[in-house]
Design an enzyme around this catalytic site. Structure first.
Site, PDB file in Angstrom:
ATOM      1  N   SER A 169       0.871  -1.174   0.000  1.00 65.07           N
ATOM      2  CA  SER A 169       0.000   0.000   0.000  1.00 65.07           C
ATOM      3  C   SER A 169       0.904   1.218   0.000  1.00 65.07           C
ATOM      4  CB  SER A 169      -0.854   0.006   1.272  1.00 65.07           C
ATOM      5  OG  SER A 169      -1.478   1.258   1.451  1.00 65.07           O
TER       6      SER A 169
ATOM      7  N   TYR B  73      -1.983  -1.266  10.326  1.00 67.88           N
ATOM      8  CA  TYR B  73      -2.104  -1.554   8.894  1.00 67.88           C
ATOM      9  C   TYR B  73      -0.806  -1.124   8.177  1.00 67.88           C
ATOM     10  CZ  TYR B  73      -3.719  -1.326   4.072  1.00 67.88           C
ATOM     11  OH  TYR B  73      -3.837  -1.492   2.720  1.00 67.88           O
TER      12      TYR B  73
HETATM   13  N1  LIG Z   1      -8.747  -0.370  -1.248  1.00 71.80           N
HETATM   14  C1  LIG Z   1      -7.686   0.366  -0.962  1.00 71.80           C
HETATM   15  O1  LIG Z   1      -7.754   1.605  -0.845  1.00 71.80           O
HETATM   16  C2  LIG Z   1      -6.344  -0.274  -0.786  1.00 71.80           C
HETATM   17  C3  LIG Z   1      -5.203   0.538  -0.793  1.00 71.80           C
HETATM   18  C4  LIG Z   1      -3.960  -0.047  -0.621  1.00 71.80           C
HETATM   19  C5  LIG Z   1      -3.845  -1.428  -0.470  1.00 71.80           C
HETATM   20  N2  LIG Z   1      -4.978  -2.184  -0.466  1.00 71.80           N
HETATM   21  C6  LIG Z   1      -4.820  -3.622  -0.254  1.00 71.80           C
HETATM   22  O2  LIG Z   1      -5.402  -4.321  -1.328  1.00 71.80           O
HETATM   23  C7  LIG Z   1      -5.915  -5.564  -0.873  1.00 71.80           C
HETATM   24  C8  LIG Z   1      -7.375  -5.713  -1.281  1.00 71.80           C
HETATM   25  O3  LIG Z   1      -8.112  -4.640  -0.711  1.00 71.80           O
HETATM   26  P1  LIG Z   1      -9.629  -4.363  -1.126  1.00 71.80           P
HETATM   27  O4  LIG Z   1      -9.855  -2.915  -0.968  1.00 71.80           O
HETATM   28  O5  LIG Z   1      -9.924  -5.006  -2.412  1.00 71.80           O
HETATM   29  O6  LIG Z   1     -10.367  -5.104   0.087  1.00 71.80           O
HETATM   30  P2  LIG Z   1     -11.633  -6.108   0.108  1.00 71.80           P
HETATM   31  O7  LIG Z   1     -12.625  -5.766  -0.960  1.00 71.80           O
HETATM   32  O8  LIG Z   1     -12.093  -6.088   1.527  1.00 71.80           O
HETATM   33  O9  LIG Z   1     -10.986  -7.519  -0.238  1.00 71.80           O
HETATM   34  C9  LIG Z   1     -10.221  -8.204   0.691  1.00 71.80           C
HETATM   35  C10 LIG Z   1     -10.135  -9.659   0.273  1.00 71.80           C
HETATM   36  O10 LIG Z   1      -9.373 -10.355   1.277  1.00 71.80           O
HETATM   37  C11 LIG Z   1     -10.160 -11.431   1.796  1.00 71.80           C
HETATM   38  N3  LIG Z   1      -9.819 -11.625   3.205  1.00 71.80           N
HETATM   39  C12 LIG Z   1      -9.922 -10.748   4.222  1.00 71.80           C
HETATM   40  N4  LIG Z   1      -9.517 -11.320   5.370  1.00 71.80           N
HETATM   41  C13 LIG Z   1      -9.149 -12.590   5.050  1.00 71.80           C
HETATM   42  C14 LIG Z   1      -8.641 -13.690   5.796  1.00 71.80           C
HETATM   43  N5  LIG Z   1      -8.446 -13.632   7.141  1.00 71.80           N
HETATM   44  N6  LIG Z   1      -8.363 -14.839   5.145  1.00 71.80           N
HETATM   45  C15 LIG Z   1      -8.556 -14.939   3.819  1.00 71.80           C
HETATM   46  N7  LIG Z   1      -9.044 -13.946   3.056  1.00 71.80           N
HETATM   47  C16 LIG Z   1      -9.330 -12.783   3.674  1.00 71.80           C
HETATM   48  C17 LIG Z   1     -11.616 -10.983   1.567  1.00 71.80           C
HETATM   49  O11 LIG Z   1     -12.541 -12.051   1.528  1.00 71.80           O
HETATM   50  P3  LIG Z   1     -13.390 -12.472   2.851  1.00 71.80           P
HETATM   51  O12 LIG Z   1     -13.892 -11.210   3.460  1.00 71.80           O
HETATM   52  O13 LIG Z   1     -14.448 -13.408   2.358  1.00 71.80           O
HETATM   53  O14 LIG Z   1     -12.409 -13.164   3.709  1.00 71.80           O
HETATM   54  C18 LIG Z   1     -11.491 -10.352   0.193  1.00 71.80           C
HETATM   55  O15 LIG Z   1     -11.466 -11.347  -0.801  1.00 71.80           O
HETATM   56  C19 LIG Z   1      -5.693  -5.598   0.641  1.00 71.80           C
HETATM   57  O16 LIG Z   1      -4.503  -6.285   0.936  1.00 71.80           O
HETATM   58  C20 LIG Z   1      -5.549  -4.127   0.980  1.00 71.80           C
HETATM   59  O17 LIG Z   1      -4.792  -3.926   2.146  1.00 71.80           O
HETATM   60  C21 LIG Z   1      -6.225  -1.655  -0.621  1.00 71.80           C
END
Ligand SMILES: NC(=O)c1ccc[n+]([C@@H]2O[C@H](COP(=O)([O-])OP(=O)(O)OC[C@H]3O[C@@H](n4cnc5c(N)ncnc54)[C@H](OP(=O)(O)O)[C@@H]3O)[C@@H](O)[C@H]2O)c1
Length: 246
Positions: A131, A144
């Site tokens: 991130s 985080y």
């Molecule tokens: N969105 C942003 O602004 C942003 C910015 C920088 C980095 N990121 C990173 O990008 C990645 C995806 O983010 P996103 O925004 O797409 O979030 P999201 O829509 O909440 O997706 C997260 C994914 O991780 C899975 N997950 C969460 N906890 C888990 C666990 N304990 N075991 C297995 N799977 C798990 C979720 O499925 P379940 O809930 O079914 O487990 C889902 O498939 C993350 O690593 C996040 O830190 C996001």
């Protein structure tokens, strides 16, 4: 990186950026398997249920996936949680422990479980997900930031450890993207499709950059180098006033 005709596993691919990336890879001709803790009605892809805090579940799923898809040659460790914390309230430690267990240990457990298979392929890719917050803290999400800085450091060591195995390592460094509630927290969050357009054009470059840093992530990634770190951190610290009692 070639994204055509790959067999890709996106751990944390049942929603958000992971699901969007799954669609892009499938549209490019790859076979995609996604995982999450819960089944998702959103995804048309083969889905495995894995909680990345559970090493046995990872190993069992790894065995099933590799048996069904021996051509697996692309692993994306996308699973992550983004939790707010008030460090003046000691109960924040629950959020800290979950964040480190999922984002950092979950990433390391997953890579460790799949590395022997990927190395046996002779040519494969691992994509880790950090991130902009790994490089410029967002004080509302302290653990985080620590977890993502940890994933960055792990990724940096993974490169030389896997040199000569045929497994390449790439770090995705997303800025705020409008998924998972970020659209409410941050009105400047990038629309998912815009973000993925930029990711695909960078990740398919030859050679693949070691870090995928889209334009919106550059000011965070390079704040220290650019001398903007202190001012940006001060501006981002204003968000702390949104915590109850501040
Ligand atoms: N969105 C942003 O602004 C942003 C910015 C920088 C980095 N990121 C990173 O990008 C990645 C995806 O983010 P996103 O925004 O797409 O979030 P999201 O829509 O909440 O997706 C997260 C994914 O991780 C899975 N997950 C969460 N906890 C888990 C666990 N304990 N075991 C297995 N799977 C798990 C979720 O499925 P379940 O809930 O079914 O487990 C889902 O498939 C993350 O690593 C996040 O830190 C996001």
């Amino acid at each position: 990186m070639d994204i055509h005709n790959r067999t890709a596993l996106i751990v944390g691919g049942t929603s958000g950026i992971g699901l969007g990336l799954a669609r892009r890879l499938a549209n490019a001709g790859s076979t995609v398997i996604v995982t999450g803790r819960h089944p998702s009605t959103e995804t048309p892809f083969e889905t495995e249920i894995i909680d990345v805090t559970d090493i046995e579940a990872i190993h069992n799923a790894r065995d099933r996936i590799v048996r069904a898809h021996p051509t697996l040659d692309l692993l994306v460790t996308m699973a992550g949680v983004m939790l707010l914390e008030d460090l003046r309230d000691p109960t924040h430690i629950t959020a800290t422990e979950e964040t480190i267990a999922v984002n950092l240990l979950g990433t390391i457990r997953t890579i460790s479980a799949f590395t022997p298979h990927l190395a046996s392929r002779g040519a494969a890719d691992i994509v880790t997900v950090t991130s902009g917050i790994a490089y410029l803290p967002f004080p509302l999400m302290p653990s985080y930031g620590a977890s993502k800085a940890g994933v960055h450091a792990f990724t940096e060591a993974l490169h030389p450890q896997l040199a000569g195995t045929g497994v390449s390592v790439t770090e995705l460094v997303p800025p705020a993207v409008a998924t998972s509630g970020q659209e409410k927290l941050n009105p400047a969050a990038l629309p998912l499709d815009d973000y993925l357009d930029d990711v695909i054009s960078l990740i398919t470059m030859n050679p693949t950059p070691e870090q995928i840093i889209v334009r919106a992530a550059e000011r965070l990634r390079w704040a220290e180098r650019d001398g903007t770190y202190a001012d940006l951190l001060a501006a981002r610290s204003l968000s702390l006033s949104s915590l109850p009692g501040r």
